[in-house]
Design a protein around this motif. Structure first.
Motif, PDB file in Angstrom:
ATOM      1  N   VAL A  94       0.836  -1.203   0.000  1.00  0.00           N
ATOM      2  CA  VAL A  94       0.000   0.000   0.000  1.00  0.00           C
ATOM      3  C   VAL A  94       0.872   1.255   0.000  1.00  0.00           C
ATOM      4  N   TYR A  95       1.903   1.262   0.829  1.00  0.00           N
ATOM      5  CA  TYR A  95       2.817   2.414   0.876  1.00  0.00           C
ATOM      6  C   TYR A  95       3.434   2.674  -0.496  1.00  0.00           C
ATOM      7  N   GLY A 110      -5.988   1.904  -3.339  1.00  0.00           N
ATOM      8  CA  GLY A 110      -6.056   1.712  -1.892  1.00  0.00           C
ATOM      9  C   GLY A 110      -7.463   1.382  -1.434  1.00  0.00           C
ATOM     10  N   ALA A 111      -8.461   2.034  -2.039  1.00  0.00           N
ATOM     11  CA  ALA A 111      -9.848   1.751  -1.673  1.00  0.00           C
ATOM     12  C   ALA A 111     -10.222   0.313  -2.029  1.00  0.00           C
ATOM     13  N   VAL A 142      -3.027   4.102   7.204  1.00  0.00           N
ATOM     14  CA  VAL A 142      -1.733   4.562   7.736  1.00  0.00           C
ATOM     15  C   VAL A 142      -0.626   4.491   6.684  1.00  0.00           C
ATOM     16  N   PRO A 143      -0.391   3.328   6.044  1.00  0.00           N
ATOM     17  CA  PRO A 143       0.677   3.311   5.019  1.00  0.00           C
ATOM     18  C   PRO A 143       0.366   4.209   3.832  1.00  0.00           C
ATOM     19  N   PHE A 144      -0.938   4.354   3.510  1.00  0.00           N
ATOM     20  CA  PHE A 144      -1.294   5.248   2.396  1.00  0.00           C
ATOM     21  C   PHE A 144      -0.916   6.686   2.732  1.00  0.00           C
ATOM     22  N   VAL A 150       5.485  10.989   1.576  1.00  0.00           N
ATOM     23  CA  VAL A 150       6.807  10.803   0.963  1.00  0.00           C
ATOM     24  C   VAL A 150       6.794  11.259  -0.487  1.00  0.00           C
ATOM     25  N   ARG A 151       5.733  10.909  -1.225  1.00  0.00           N
ATOM     26  CA  ARG A 151       5.659  11.325  -2.630  1.00  0.00           C
ATOM     27  C   ARG A 151       5.600  12.843  -2.763  1.00  0.00           C
ATOM     28  N   LEU A 152       4.811  13.497  -1.917  1.00  0.00           N
ATOM     29  CA  LEU A 152       4.716  14.956  -1.987  1.00  0.00           C
ATOM     30  C   LEU A 152       6.048  15.618  -1.670  1.00  0.00           C
TER      31      LEU A 152
END
Length: 375
Positions: A94-95, A110-111, A142-144, A150-152
């Protein structure tokens, strides 16, 4: 296209993560079952292995990896196996989607993973009912959230690098424009003045007109040579011609001769012992003198000019004064791009710059540049 361009180091890292989670799953699942009082079954370890090993390509195919891991984890939980290390593989999948895919795509994936995983809460071997939805949802939320953050951060850093590169490119273009302005502007001003003299003398004193034309030829050649050196230095992919040195205060005699040929007598006075200066300081000092004398040609009218160079232990000062019209020459004399360019050159090196009319007539340009203390 889903595939992510990951180098060999990234592939090796992902493989290491997959093997580490596989080892943790094989070693930790049975103790987790004993702790919860839930037995393992024949499909337990194959599902643990599939979920862990799928992460070996997590950054190359994030969505496919999440799909495989979600199916394995959902089957594992629906069969009633214990909560254990297999969930670590799900968290990493998911992360990865959140960190390496656009928000909309990651949110939909994720959904879907959340809906699949929480089915065990309602229809599994040991259904927990609605009370189990919140902990199960946390395995996705949480991992999402971490991956999205991190991506932002990574995208902001990339935009910062692009903005910095653009700023450096703009500064380089400004520097090149300033160099070309100084070289071409001075040369054309001198040539224009010498051409006026030649036209004035051509009919009555052709021998003096010939001298003016000779001066035009010499000035144009010097200006072209200086422009070539400037552009060669800027174009770093070419080797600069060592026979044509970068302009500096050592070339003031040639500059003085050029101005004299254009009808502006120039006196050069030196205070202190001349010495080698840092290239940037030497060039800036020369450009200040050159541009100031070019302004004398353009705006001062009939005039003489004096150039004073003062060498101090930790600085060099240049001053150009003339006996021309001063502020009476109009706003072009006091607020033109030439003065702005001189000020930018000097202040960029940590120096000071002043320019303005002299009481009683004339104009003065003064610049002080740090040059490093002489031992």
């Amino acid at each position: 296209m889903e595939r992510d361009r990951t180098g060999w180091s990234g592939v090796a890292l992902d493989a290491a993560v997959a093997l580490a989670l596989l080892a943790i799953g094989l070693v930790g699942t049975a103790p987790a079952g004993l702790n919860e009082g839930v037995p393992t079954g024949r499909a337990t370890y194959p599902l643990v292995a599939v979920a862990a090993l799928a992460l070996a390509v997590r950054r190359r195919w994030p969505l496919a990896t999440l799909a495989v891991v979600t199916v394995a984890v959902t089957a594992y939980l629906v069969l009633g196996y214990p909560y254990g290390p297999i969930l670590l593989s799900f968290l990493v999948a998911v992360y990865t989607v959140a960190a390496y895919r656009p928000v909309r795509t990651a949110a939909l994936a994720g959904a879907g993973a959340l809906v699949a995983v929480v089915t065990h809460v309602l229809v599994g071997t040991h259904p927990l009912g609605l009370i189990g939805l919140m902990p199960a949802a946390a395995w996705v939320v949480v991992p999402f959230a971490v991956g999205t953050t991190v991506r932002l951060v990574r995208e902001n850093a990339a935009r910062g690098r692009v903005d910095e590169a653009r700023r450096l490119a703009d500064a380089e273009r400004l520097r090149v424009a300033r160099e070309v302005h100084d070289v071409v502007g001075h040369g054309l001003a001198a040539i224009h003045m010498q051409a006026e003299i030649a036209l004035h003398l051509l009919a009555r004193k052709p021998e003096q007109a010939e001298a003016a034309l000779t001066a035009i030829s010499r000035t144009s050649k010097e200006a072209l040579d200086e422009l070539r050196v400037t552009l060669t230095v800027v174009r770093r992919d070419e080797v600069a011609d060592e026979r044509a040195p970068v302009p500096g205060l050592a070339q003031l005699p040639q500059l003085r001769e050029r101005l004299a040929g254009a009808g502006v007598p120039v006196t050069v006075e030196v205070d202190g012992e001349p010495r080698a200066l840092p290239m940037a300081v030497d060039l800036a000092a020369y450009r200040v003198v050159q541009e100031a004398l070019t302004n004398v040609l353009r705006h001062a009218g009939p005039a003489t000019a004096t150039v004073r160079i003062r060498y101090a232990p930790d600085e060099v000062a240049v001053e150009v004064t003339d006996t021309g019209r001063g502020a009476a020459a109009g706003p072009a004399r006091t607020s033109g791009s030439g003065l702005a360019g001189m000020r930018e050159r000097v202040t960029a090196l940590g120096g000071s710059f002043t320019a303005g009319p002299v009481p009683g007539g004339g104009f003065r340009v003064h610049a002080t540049l740090p040059s490093g203390r002489v031992p």
